[in-house]
Design a protein around this motif. Structure first.
Motif, PDB file in Angstrom:
ATOM      1  N   TRP A 123      -3.609  -0.003   7.342  1.00 44.75           N
ATOM      2  CA  TRP A 123      -2.489  -0.956   7.366  1.00 44.75           C
ATOM      3  C   TRP A 123      -2.677  -2.115   6.408  1.00 44.75           C
ATOM      4  CZ3 TRP A 123      -1.973  -5.484  11.136  1.00 44.75           C
ATOM      5  CH2 TRP A 123      -0.677  -6.023  11.087  1.00 44.75           C
ATOM      6  N   GLN A 164       3.847   1.770   8.767  1.00 42.18           N
ATOM      7  CA  GLN A 164       2.928   0.924   9.519  1.00 42.18           C
ATOM      8  C   GLN A 164       2.531   1.599  10.836  1.00 42.18           C
ATOM      9  OE1 GLN A 164       3.871  -3.511   9.312  1.00 42.18           O
ATOM     10  NE2 GLN A 164       5.908  -2.639   9.080  1.00 42.18           N
ATOM     11  N   ARG A 217       1.622  -6.219   3.561  1.00 41.18           N
ATOM     12  CA  ARG A 217       0.177  -5.999   3.387  1.00 41.18           C
ATOM     13  C   ARG A 217      -0.594  -7.323   3.390  1.00 41.18           C
ATOM     14  NH1 ARG A 217       0.378  -0.960   5.173  1.00 41.18           N
ATOM     15  NH2 ARG A 217       2.396  -0.188   4.427  1.00 41.18           N
ATOM     16  N   ALA A 250      -0.780  -8.305   7.024  1.00 39.90           N
ATOM     17  CA  ALA A 250      -1.724  -7.424   7.706  1.00 39.90           C
ATOM     18  C   ALA A 250      -3.163  -7.776   7.332  1.00 39.90           C
ATOM     19  CB  ALA A 250      -1.424  -5.971   7.338  1.00 39.90           C
TER      20      ALA A 250
END
Length: 882
Positions: A246, A256, A675, A678
């Motif tokens: 992820w 995701q 991203r 994450a």
């Protein structure tokens, strides 16, 4: 029964069932070689650490009071059944921080799981997961492995009950409750545990202790390192799995692992990433259509009659334009804006109308399909019967501290802290005045930028449009474009500065309002921040779109700002290109700045914190110390993520008619944003306390409001900022060339002014041989009896613009209402699944109770049959209600 009283009752029960020994005082002194630095267990290697508190001895201020509070608080935590283990500061890396590790044993977990109504599995679901459609195989490269996408099987669930433990699928008590549920339960206890009586009032809650610096931090532990999997006896490292699948930028094209995100961080953070991912997917379609419109403009640029005439030395090169400012500006030739007119056609062409209508429909589809996605999510994540998270509804410590009155709650029949309205009114006035002041400051700064543009315009014009322009030099950097570029950059810098200060001030004035609950606090802050962001980021775009060039006047009778600066004029091709420039700089700049800030800020802070902390390299740098040195996500971390996304949504929808590439830029940004978010959550931030949410809350109402407003703004942009309507009027009503209807449009759109009619204080200082000059408007020529009044074509164009606005708004709104009516909020298959799950849950509970009843009644068959009939009637009644 209020929360503190409930805690006392449960604490008494906890003391009975929790007959453990406090290992923190009986085990030998901690040795480095006895434990791995990645261990998430107590020293015995058996009891898992569910939460960590840290504090530093403060010898400067209230040291004894804080120590007494900590002692009382930790004693009360033990009374509730929690197990504590304390790490001395001598064993910490920095040599000054104490760590209190907390473990929730089985009896505490089952007690509070019942109190919180946590749903746990009772049987594996027999409802198959949605099957892949044929197009799904085309999307194979973006799919994650099923073990990552669906880390656990689907189950039928029921609210946990201690007295029905045999009903639930308990294979191992140590792993039955996931770590997110464990830290949620512990935080619930921490937030309600008393630590003493002060001023005759019982004080409780970890938040108040954190606010008074009694404890420096409170956080659950990450599962392990993000760059390597866990080693036994540690459980599966979900943090590592999340980072691998992820948080890596090389996975930007992958879907995701939403279930894994929900399991690790809780539903509230999970639903944000579901929303961001769904919004990004929908942006793909808008980006494709917007790119197609841009390509159409690019391909038709060379064949555009208007720009061809402007660039033609025999047409545009022979048109002498009136000066763009008083005295210092000279006359200029129209073909000096040749390149600017071609560039303007990229965004101001026939596809502009189509794209504006398309985006009005797209935003409706986005919001309606999001309702369906949200409903499906409620079923998949077991939130159908969700009630508002109790930690959001609990009283804020600041509210209780400020309250001097108590009032009987009509529902609970208990005395609660109460603050009369008259004590809040002054703060409400202060809050309203502050918000108004700052919004006025934004408008003032925008006016200051306009004054800057007007002030430097003469400099640019006199420099760029001197004799060179009369020699037919073609340049993209016209005075309008140059001023717009520099003004937009300056405006963006001002926006960032004002935004930085307002974030601090809005948080302060919201606290001064003394909201009762965390939910009220967040709602109040949301309103303030959104209003400010709306004015701050969009005001300059509204000015260019709807005010610039609309009230200019005409040569000899111009309008002036503050009786000093002449109002800005649009480029001969219209103001749309300037709106595009403004939008591009602000939107792109904000997105780049935001992503850099989100990545660099926590990284730099964590590096500095670790650098300061690691002074004793011979000490064990333990799991809890590593997490302690990470940045805290904070209760408002998610709020700012939503605010950023909603602000971008405004750029994509409100002004998209002027910039078809806006959805593409937003799409690229969001792919990176997912991203970045994450990465920072898994690597740079402490693990957040898991909390529930079944929707995006008030942000959904804000999105609906912006969607409605976007229809009006885009209709007005096409009508009044774009040049498409005047072209259509000329095409159908005034063109005299049957084979090439747009021939002569440029000449038709420019009025004639007699140079002799210039007032002395506005005429150029250098005399020319020209008799007349041209300006953009529809007015009678100087030799007409209605000299310089608006001609009939002006009224025809105005009527066409108003007609277009009315027709476009009605068409788009009609389609919006039809789509909203046709698309159900909850998909049919989800309705059926919910009914099936409810029915199966009732049946499982019914069978369990019957079996339990049979065991209690023994072999009395008649009595058992009687009870079976009663229970079956109950089950049948419940089934009929479904």
């Amino acid at each position: 029964m209020g929360d503190p009283d409930l805690l006392e009752v449960l604490a008494e029960e906890g003391e009975k069932v929790n007959k453990h020994i406090d290992y923190s005082f009986q085990m030998s002194e901690f040795q480095k070689n006895q434990q791995s630095k990645d261990s998430i267990f107590f020293r015995d290697g058996i009891r898992q650490i569910d939460f960590v508190l840290s504090y530093v001895d403060d010898v400067k201020k209230d040291a004894e009071l804080k120590a007494e509070r900590r002692k009382e608080f930790e004693t009360n935590l033990r009374k509730t059944g929690l197990e504590l283990e304390i790490e001395d500061k001598r064993d910490s890396e920095d040599g000054r921080t104490y760590f209190v590790k907390i473990h929730a044993p089985w009896e505490v977990l089952v007690t509070y799981a019942e109190v919180l109504g946590i749903k746990m599995p009772i049987k594996e679901s027999d409802i198959p997961r949605p099957k892949h459609t044929p197009i799904s195989y085309v999307l194979g490269p973006v799919r994650l492995p099923l073990s990552v996408k669906y880390p656990h099987p689907e189950y039928f669930t029921a609210q946990f009950s201690r007295h029905r433990q045999e009903l639930f699928l308990i294979e191992d008590q140590a792993t039955f409750f996931p770590s997110s549920s464990r830290n949620r339960i512990v935080y619930y206890i921490l937030s309600r545990c008393p630590f003493g009586i002060e001023d005759g009032k019982k004080r409780f809650g970890i938040e108040r202790l954190l606010n008074s610096n009694t404890y420096s931090s409170a956080y659950p532990l990450h599962d392990g390192q993000y760059w390597k999997p866990s080693e036994p006896p540690n459980p599966t490292n979900e943090r590592y799995t999340l980072h691998q699948n992820w948080a890596r930028f090389s996975y930007f094209y992958k879907e995701q692992p939403l279930d894994l995100i929900k399991n690790y961080y809780g539903e509230k953070i999970g639903i944000y990433f579901v929303f961001l991912g769904f919004y990004t997917e929908m942006l793909f379609f808008a980006a494709v259509v917007g790119l197609a419109c841009f390509i159409y403009g690019l391909l038709s640029m060379e064949h555009n009659t208007s720009s061809t005439e402007i660039c033609d030395p025999e047409i545009g090169g022979q048109m002498i334009m009136c000066p763009l400012c008083d005295q210092v500006c000279d006359y200029w030739r129209l073909n000096s804006t040749c390149l600017a007119s071609k560039f303007s056609h990229l965004f101001d062409n026939e596809s502009t109308v189509f794209f504006a209508i398309f985006m009005g429909i797209w935003v409706t589809l986005f919001l309606e399909f999001w309702k369906q996605r949200q409903a499906r999510l409620e079923y998949e994540w077991d939130l159908v019967d969700f009630e508002e998270e109790q930690q959001q509804l609990q009283l804020r410590p600041e509210f209780e501290a400020m309250c001097k009155h108590r009032k009987l709650n009509a529902v609970t029949k208990e005395m609660e802290p109460y603050m009369p309205l008259y004590t809040r009114i002054p703060w409400y006035f202060l809050s309203g005045a502050t918000v108004t002041l700052w919004m006025s400051l934004v408008v003032t700064s925008m006016v200051a930028v306009i004054v800057y543009r007007l002030s430097v315009f003469a400099t640019f014009a006199s420099f760029m449009e001197s004799d060179a322009s009369l020699k037919q030099v073609k340049s993209f950097l016209t005075p309008q474009i140059t001023t717009s570029l520099t003004g937009s950059c300056l405006n963006f810098i001002v926006i960032l500065i004002l935004n930085f200060f307002y974030e601090k001030i809005s948080a302060w004035i919201t606290k001064m309002e003394i909201p009762r609950t965390y939910q009220e606090y967040e709602s109040s802050l949301t309103l303030k921040m959104f209003l400010f962001q709306f004015v701050n980021f969009y005001s300059s775009c509204f000015y260019v779109a709807f005010f610039k060039g609309k009230f200019v006047g005409y040569p000899g009778k111009y309008t002036y700002l503050f009786n000093e600066w002449r109002s800005e004029e649009c480029d001969p091709g219209g103001c749309l290109i300037e709106l595009t420039t403004q939008l591009t700089i602000i939107m792109t700049g904000k997105q780049i700045f935001g992503n850099i800030k989100e990545a660099i800020y926590p990284l730099a802070l964590n590096w500095w914190r670790r650098r300061k902390a690691r002074t004793n390299s011979e000490k064990l740098y333990s799991r809890w110390e590593q997490d302690h040195d990470l940045e805290s996500f904070g209760p408002l971390g998610l709020f700012y993520e939503y605010l950023e996304t909603v602000t971008q949504f405004g750029f994509v929808t409100l002004f998209v008619a002027s910039f078809p590439l806006a959805p593409l830029l937003a799409l690229i940004n969001n792919i990176v944003e997912i991203r970045v978010d994450a990465w920072k959550l898994t690597t740079q931030y402490r693990r957040t306390v898991a909390s529930k949410a079944h929707s995006i809350g008030v942000w959904q109402d804000i999105l609906y409001g912006m969607a409605v407003l976007s229809v009006a703004t885009n209709a007005f942009i096409v009508a009044f900022t774009s040049d498409i309507i005047p072209r259509l009027v000329y095409y159908y009503a005034y063109s005299t060339n049957a084979t090439q209807p747009m021939t002569g449009y440029v000449n038709n759109s420019l009025s004639v002014f007699l140079i002799a009619d210039f007032p002395n204080h506005t005429a150029p200082s250098e005399k020319r041989d020209f008799i007349t000059c041209r300006y953009r408007d529809y007015r009678y020529p100087p030799d007409d009896e209605n000299k310089y009044f608006h001609n009939m074509q002006f009224w025809h164009v105005l009527a066409a613009k108003m007609t277009f606005i009315i027709v476009m708004e009605h068409v788009v709104f009609l389609v919006k209402f039809l789509l909203a009516w046709m698309i159900p909020d909850v998909p049919k298959d989800v309705v059926e699944r919910i009914k099936r799950e409810k029915l199966m849950t009732i049946k499982i509970l019914h069978d369990f109770e019957l079996n339990k009843l049979k065991e209690n009644l023994g072999i009395n068959s008649n009595e058992f049959a009687k009870h079976v009939m009663i229970e079956e009637n109950k089950a049948q009644l419940a089934k009929s209600t479904l």
